[in-house]
Design an enzyme around this catalytic site. Structure first.
Site, PDB file in Angstrom:
ATOM      1  N   ARG A  77       0.847  -1.201   0.000  1.00 22.69           N
ATOM      2  CA  ARG A  77       0.000   0.000   0.000  1.00 22.69           C
ATOM      3  C   ARG A  77       0.875   1.242   0.000  1.00 22.69           C
ATOM      4  NH1 ARG A  77      -3.792   0.036   5.135  1.00 22.69           N
ATOM      5  NH2 ARG A  77      -4.924  -1.605   4.043  1.00 22.69           N
ATOM      6  N   ARG A 146      -1.485   6.665   9.649  1.00 15.03           N
ATOM      7  CA  ARG A 146      -1.592   6.104   8.290  1.00 15.03           C
ATOM      8  C   ARG A 146      -1.695   7.231   7.257  1.00 15.03           C
ATOM      9  NH1 ARG A 146      -3.717   0.839   8.442  1.00 15.03           N
ATOM     10  NH2 ARG A 146      -2.941  -0.234  10.283  1.00 15.03           N
ATOM     11  N   LYS A 208      -3.287   1.282  15.174  1.00 15.80           N
ATOM     12  CA  LYS A 208      -3.309   2.183  14.018  1.00 15.80           C
ATOM     13  C   LYS A 208      -3.918   3.529  14.393  1.00 15.80           C
ATOM     14  CE  LYS A 208      -5.846  -0.642  11.477  1.00 15.80           C
ATOM     15  NZ  LYS A 208      -6.838  -1.265  10.555  1.00 15.80           N
ATOM     16  N   LYS A 210      -5.456   7.266  12.449  1.00 19.86           N
ATOM     17  CA  LYS A 210      -5.834   7.803  11.141  1.00 19.86           C
ATOM     18  C   LYS A 210      -6.219   9.268  11.227  1.00 19.86           C
ATOM     19  CE  LYS A 210      -7.206   3.330   9.452  1.00 19.86           C
ATOM     20  NZ  LYS A 210      -8.274   2.484   8.914  1.00 19.86           N
ATOM     21  N   CYS A 429     -15.330  -2.935   0.286  1.00 18.44           N
ATOM     22  CA  CYS A 429     -13.943  -3.216   0.656  1.00 18.44           C
ATOM     23  C   CYS A 429     -13.427  -4.376  -0.194  1.00 18.44           C
ATOM     24  CB  CYS A 429     -13.850  -3.542   2.133  1.00 18.44           C
ATOM     25  SG  CYS A 429     -14.499  -5.178   2.522  1.00 18.44           S
ATOM     26  N   CYS A 435      -8.140 -10.671   1.499  1.00 19.31           N
ATOM     27  CA  CYS A 435      -8.194 -10.237   2.893  1.00 19.31           C
ATOM     28  C   CYS A 435      -8.347 -11.426   3.831  1.00 19.31           C
ATOM     29  CB  CYS A 435      -9.351  -9.258   3.115  1.00 19.31           C
ATOM     30  SG  CYS A 435      -9.432  -8.758   4.838  1.00 19.31           S
ATOM     31  N   CYS A 474     -16.495  -7.962   6.508  1.00 19.07           N
ATOM     32  CA  CYS A 474     -16.460  -8.254   7.944  1.00 19.07           C
ATOM     33  C   CYS A 474     -16.724  -6.945   8.685  1.00 19.07           C
ATOM     34  CB  CYS A 474     -15.111  -8.880   8.338  1.00 19.07           C
ATOM     35  SG  CYS A 474     -13.819  -7.685   8.679  1.00 19.07           S
ATOM     36  N   CYS A 478     -13.808  -1.361   6.695  1.00 17.25           N
ATOM     37  CA  CYS A 478     -12.864  -0.712   5.778  1.00 17.25           C
ATOM     38  C   CYS A 478     -13.539   0.183   4.736  1.00 17.25           C
ATOM     39  CB  CYS A 478     -11.997  -1.762   5.094  1.00 17.25           C
ATOM     40  SG  CYS A 478     -10.983  -2.669   6.283  1.00 17.25           S
TER      41      CYS A 478
HETATM   42 FE1  SRM Z   1      -8.942  -1.738   6.584  1.00 20.52          FE
HETATM   43  C1  SRM Z   1      -7.659  -4.389   8.236  1.00 20.52           C
HETATM   44  C2  SRM Z   1      -8.208  -3.142   3.651  1.00 20.52           C
HETATM   45  C3  SRM Z   1      -9.557   1.205   5.065  1.00 20.52           C
HETATM   46  C4  SRM Z   1     -10.565  -0.650   9.395  1.00 20.52           C
HETATM   47  N1  SRM Z   1      -8.017  -3.444   6.047  1.00 20.52           N
HETATM   48  C5  SRM Z   1      -7.514  -4.396   6.887  1.00 20.52           C
HETATM   49  C6  SRM Z   1      -6.722  -5.442   6.113  1.00 20.52           C
HETATM   50  C7  SRM Z   1      -5.287  -5.017   6.084  1.00 20.52           C
HETATM   51  C8  SRM Z   1      -6.891  -6.896   6.594  1.00 20.52           C
HETATM   52  C9  SRM Z   1      -5.930  -7.451   7.605  1.00 20.52           C
HETATM   53  O1  SRM Z   1      -5.701  -6.832   8.659  1.00 20.52           O
HETATM   54  O2  SRM Z   1      -5.429  -8.559   7.364  1.00 20.52           O
HETATM   55  C10 SRM Z   1      -7.400  -5.301   4.720  1.00 20.52           C
HETATM   56  C11 SRM Z   1      -6.568  -5.709   3.514  1.00 20.52           C
HETATM   57  C12 SRM Z   1      -7.449  -6.251   2.440  1.00 20.52           C
HETATM   58  C13 SRM Z   1      -6.764  -6.457   1.153  1.00 20.52           C
HETATM   59  O3  SRM Z   1      -6.651  -7.629   0.727  1.00 20.52           O
HETATM   60  O4  SRM Z   1      -6.356  -5.500   0.515  1.00 20.52           O
HETATM   61  C14 SRM Z   1      -7.881  -3.876   4.774  1.00 20.52           C
HETATM   62  N2  SRM Z   1      -8.777  -1.065   4.725  1.00 20.52           N
HETATM   63  C15 SRM Z   1      -8.558  -1.834   3.629  1.00 20.52           C
HETATM   64  C16 SRM Z   1      -8.789  -1.045   2.351  1.00 20.52           C
HETATM   65  C17 SRM Z   1      -7.872  -1.449   1.217  1.00 20.52           C
HETATM   66  C18 SRM Z   1     -10.271  -1.191   1.961  1.00 20.52           C
HETATM   67  C19 SRM Z   1     -10.646  -0.734   0.583  1.00 20.52           C
HETATM   68  O5  SRM Z   1     -11.424  -1.478   0.004  1.00 20.52           O
HETATM   69  O6  SRM Z   1     -10.241   0.329   0.128  1.00 20.52           O
HETATM   70  C20 SRM Z   1      -8.578   0.389   2.890  1.00 20.52           C
HETATM   71  C21 SRM Z   1      -7.142   0.827   2.823  1.00 20.52           C
HETATM   72  C22 SRM Z   1      -7.015   2.249   3.283  1.00 20.52           C
HETATM   73  C23 SRM Z   1      -5.645   2.837   3.128  1.00 20.52           C
HETATM   74  O7  SRM Z   1      -5.269   3.169   1.997  1.00 20.52           O
HETATM   75  O8  SRM Z   1      -4.966   3.027   4.137  1.00 20.52           O
HETATM   76  C24 SRM Z   1      -8.991   0.199   4.341  1.00 20.52           C
HETATM   77  N3  SRM Z   1      -9.812   0.007   7.153  1.00 20.52           N
HETATM   78  C25 SRM Z   1     -10.070   1.059   6.336  1.00 20.52           C
HETATM   79  C26 SRM Z   1     -10.992   1.959   6.966  1.00 20.52           C
HETATM   80  C27 SRM Z   1     -11.589   3.215   6.346  1.00 20.52           C
HETATM   81  C28 SRM Z   1     -10.760   4.421   6.673  1.00 20.52           C
HETATM   82  O9  SRM Z   1      -9.688   4.315   7.253  1.00 20.52           O
HETATM   83  O10 SRM Z   1     -11.210   5.502   6.326  1.00 20.52           O
HETATM   84  C29 SRM Z   1     -11.293   1.421   8.204  1.00 20.52           C
HETATM   85  C30 SRM Z   1     -12.310   1.986   9.217  1.00 20.52           C
HETATM   86  C31 SRM Z   1     -11.808   3.172   9.957  1.00 20.52           C
HETATM   87  C32 SRM Z   1     -11.105   2.756  11.201  1.00 20.52           C
HETATM   88  O11 SRM Z   1      -9.926   2.399  11.118  1.00 20.52           O
HETATM   89  O12 SRM Z   1     -11.735   2.736  12.247  1.00 20.52           O
HETATM   90  C33 SRM Z   1     -10.536   0.195   8.312  1.00 20.52           C
HETATM   91  N4  SRM Z   1      -9.043  -2.378   8.507  1.00 20.52           N
HETATM   92  C34 SRM Z   1      -9.814  -1.819   9.493  1.00 20.52           C
HETATM   93  C35 SRM Z   1      -9.751  -2.660  10.661  1.00 20.52           C
HETATM   94  C36 SRM Z   1     -10.481  -2.413  12.001  1.00 20.52           C
HETATM   95  C37 SRM Z   1      -9.708  -1.510  12.897  1.00 20.52           C
HETATM   96  C38 SRM Z   1     -10.315  -1.395  14.266  1.00 20.52           C
HETATM   97  O13 SRM Z   1     -10.183  -0.356  14.886  1.00 20.52           O
HETATM   98  O14 SRM Z   1     -10.901  -2.351  14.751  1.00 20.52           O
HETATM   99  C39 SRM Z   1      -8.920  -3.745  10.332  1.00 20.52           C
HETATM  100  C40 SRM Z   1      -8.532  -4.921  11.238  1.00 20.52           C
HETATM  101  C41 SRM Z   1      -7.499  -4.574  12.244  1.00 20.52           C
HETATM  102  O15 SRM Z   1      -6.901  -3.509  12.258  1.00 20.52           O
HETATM  103  O16 SRM Z   1      -7.281  -5.439  13.107  1.00 20.52           O
HETATM  104  C42 SRM Z   1      -8.499  -3.547   8.968  1.00 20.52           C
HETATM  105 FE1  SF4 Z   2     -11.089  -7.249   5.028  1.00 18.27          FE
HETATM  106 FE2  SF4 Z   2     -13.020  -6.773   6.751  1.00 18.27          FE
HETATM  107 FE3  SF4 Z   2     -11.525  -4.769   5.855  1.00 18.27          FE
HETATM  108 FE4  SF4 Z   2     -13.239  -5.899   4.260  1.00 18.27          FE
HETATM  109  S1  SF4 Z   2     -13.762  -4.806   6.137  1.00 18.27           S
HETATM  110  S2  SF4 Z   2     -11.083  -5.440   3.741  1.00 18.27           S
HETATM  111  S3  SF4 Z   2     -13.200  -8.006   4.890  1.00 18.27           S
HETATM  112  S4  SF4 Z   2     -10.809  -6.431   7.104  1.00 18.27           S
END
Ligand code: SRM
Ligand code: SF4
Length: 563
Positions: A77, A146, A208, A210, A429, A435, A474, A478
């Site tokens: 990324r 991030r 993390k 943000k 997402c 993922c 899930c 995201c």
């Molecule tokens: Fe996310 C984890 C993809 C934005 C909350 N996110 C992941 C992971 C890395 C899975 C993992 O931990 O193994 C995913 C990778 C999937 C893949 O195969 O690419 C993933 N997140 C994404 C992306 C690519 C979704 C998309 O379709 O665009 C976004 C990448 C953003 C970037 O460029 O940095 C992405 N993730 C977000 C957002 C939205 C935002 O930030 O505006 C959130 C919700 C906001 C927040 O953080 O509260 C988000 N991602 C999470 C979480 C839950 C965090 C939490 O507080 O519980 C996880 C899981 C974790 O961290 O344990 C996670």
């Molecule tokens: Fe993966 Fe869940 Fe984030 Fe979708 S919402 S990319 S399934 S961690």
């Protein structure tokens, strides 16, 4: 024995502490030819370098039966503050995607690029390729700040550009100082390690973090979902400062009430030159007080929930040595993108196109990857990734518009013109197959479910209705689903929790409406609501507002403050 032993630090805290500033044994792991994976502790550390180890979940079972190790590869990324990149950078990413990754580029919900499917042996070459055009992936993942989001709008005013510059400065200011990235990936001279990390300290943040900046009336960055948000206040065309927001977040776990999405609180106003120190000190409060024992309770939102917003503000102001000023009034109109051609304040043209889930690929007649490569070869402006997984081809001089227009058309990049508003505005997402946390499909399910919902809308005389739909595989959130008017949150293969009642301004959390339902259940739940919406809506009322007003979902606990 003490009655209340201090809870143990989470395992990741020990890995960070032992890592010699994020180096760990990454170099050795990369050099190990016997496996496509890296050592378990390094899978945590590589996140700080902008990458996740993944495996192709479509192939998992087959490989298990063949007694092969999973099909390991890496997601990479970029860091791209405010989502702005040059045509030259686009061309390099495009080439890297075709040479080392799965032949697609993925535009993320935080305005960055992701490459999927990079093999361990190609990781260094890929990162080195990025660095030739001054792109990096430092801190794109991991327990640090991030990618900094920012309204990428090139249209409205010069002040928007000034705001974007603040996003770039904020991103740079909060970068970790370790040289590990340069040593491991770019073969820079080794330093002894143990570099000072004046902002983060030796174990970085508990989780993390943000940050995002938005410029009203657009709330495309969903500023209430950020750990740290800034709302730019522009008066008479000049940026006068920012409202400061803290404690937003989306992530939750099914069946665990101790985890929940939360809207950020507006805590005051700062002048532009105070932004970096405000941000730094918000980070430091979280560094010192965030929960390092339980990663499900480690985000800033829980620190604030546990100790109260008044405590947080006083702790922040103590460190700043001054009080924030009262927040300024602001109003958001929506959190979506403005599609199509728009002429900017500087006379140049900007085209916002939609690509389903931000996936840039060549599929049948849709030659999106090729088309954008051809455009990047002739484009004189820049590209802007939006927080809604869309793309702005920005800064096109009038005389070059016809050439770009022709390339857009001949490669099927104008498909968004024929897409319904539901489809154009939807987010999904990544989910399966890459993922590791996905419980259900999201990106791959989006086209099917939007077609079905559009069909139901049309049946009720609501064709073309603009409803904000977001799908995730899930509950981690995201695609920021808890801010959508309709959200599907994956529970199991083919099954989703249905949330309703967000608004289209990113200021109200939605509510769980039906649990663990399949496609038929989704349609059965929404069909009568569409009928009632058609029948009973007030003039101009949006679907999310209707579901709340009409009592189909409970009103939210507390709407986001208006400043
Ligand atoms: Fe996310 C984890 C993809 C934005 C909350 N996110 C992941 C992971 C890395 C899975 C993992 O931990 O193994 C995913 C990778 C999937 C893949 O195969 O690419 C993933 N997140 C994404 C992306 C690519 C979704 C998309 O379709 O665009 C976004 C990448 C953003 C970037 O460029 O940095 C992405 N993730 C977000 C957002 C939205 C935002 O930030 O505006 C959130 C919700 C906001 C927040 O953080 O509260 C988000 N991602 C999470 C979480 C839950 C965090 C939490 O507080 O519980 C996880 C899981 C974790 O961290 O344990 C996670
Ligand atoms: Fe993966 Fe869940 Fe984030 Fe979708 S919402 S990319 S399934 S961690």
């Amino acid at each position: 024995m003490s009655k209340n032993p201090t809870p143990a630090l989470s395992e990741v805290e020990h890995i960070k502490a032992r890592s010699n500033r994020l180096r760990g044994t990454l170099a050795e792991s990369l050099a190990d030819p016997l496996t496509g994976a890296i050592a378990p502790a390094d899978t945590q550390l590589i996140k700080f370098h902008g990458s996740y180890q993944q495996d192709d979940r479509d192939l998992r079972e087959e490989r298990r039966q063949q007694k092969l190790e999973p099909a390991y590869s890496f997601m990479l990324r970029t860091r791209l503050p405010g989502g702005v990149c040059t045509p030259k950078q686009w061309l390099v990413l495009d080439e890297l995607a075709r040479t080392y990754a799965n032949g697609t580029l993925r535009l993320t919900t935080r305005q960055a690029f992701q490459l999927h499917g990079v093999l361990k042996g190609d990781m260094k070459r890929t990162i080195q390729g990025m660095s030739t055009v001054l792109l990096d992936s430092i801190a794109a993942c991991g327990d640090v700040n991030r990618n900094v989001m920012c309204n990428p709008n090139p249209v409205d005013s010069r002040a928007h550009e000034v705001v974007h510059q603040w996003a770039v400065r904020l991103s740079e200011h909060l970068l970790p100082k370790t040289q590990a990235y340069y040593e491991i990936w770019l073969d820079k001279e080794k330093v002894a390690g143990g570099e000072e990390e004046p902002i983060y300290g030796p174990t970085y943040l508990p989780r993390k973090f943000k940050a995002g900046i938005t410029v009203p009336p657009l709330n495309d960055v969903d500023v209430f979902s950020q750990d740290l948000g800034f709302i730019a206040i522009i008066e008479a065309g000049e940026l006068i400062g920012f409202n400061v927001l803290v404690g937003g977040g989306m992530g939750a776990s099914h069946g665990d009430n101790a985890t929940f999405p939360r809207l950020a609180d507006v805590i005051g106003f700062c002048r532009p030159e105070q932004l970096l120190e405000v941000a730094e000190n918000v980070v430091k409060v979280q560094r010192d007080h965030g929960d390092r024992t339980n990663r499900k309770h480690a985000r800033l939102k829980y620190t604030i929930e546990d100790r109260g917003i008044a405590w947080f503000v006083s702790e922040l102001e103590k460190r700043l040595g001054y009080a924030l000023q009262p927040a300024h009034a602001f109003a958001f109109e929506h959190n979506g993108d403005r599609f199509g051609w728009l002429q900017g304040h500087d006379g140049r043209w900007n085209l916002t196109i939609h690509l389903d889930s931000g996936r840039v690929a060549d599929r049948d007649e849709q030659r999106h990857l090729t088309g954008l490569r051809e455009i990047a070869r002739v484009h004189k402006g820049d590209f802007r990734l939006t927080p809604n997984q869309n793309l702005v081809i920005a800064g096109i001089p009038s005389d070059e518009r016809p050439a770009i227009e022709a390339l857009v058309k001949s490669h099927g990049l104008d498909g968004f013109l024929r897409a319904t508003p539901l489809r154009r505005n939807a987010l999904a997402c990544v989910a399966l197959p890459t993922c590791a946390l996905a419980m259900a499909e999201a990106e791959r399910y989006l086209p099917q479910v939007t077609d079905l919902l559009d069909e139901r809308l049309a049946a009720h005389g609501l064709a073309g209705e603009n409803i904000l739909l977001r799908i995730t595989g899930c509950p981690n959130g995201c695609a920021r689903p808890y801010l959508a008017e309709i959200a599907l949150v994956g529970k199991a293969p083919g099954r989703y929790n249905l949330f309703l009642g967000g608004d289209a301004r990113g200021q109200r959390l939605n509510r769980l409406y039906r649990e663990n339902i399949d496609e038929a259940g989704i349609l059965a739940a929404l069909d009568p609501l569409f009928a009632a919406f058609k029948r009973d809506r007030l003039p101009g009322e949006a679907f999310g507002d209707f579901t709340v007003r009409s009592g189909h979902v409970a009103p939210p606990p507390a709407p986001a403050a208006k400043g």
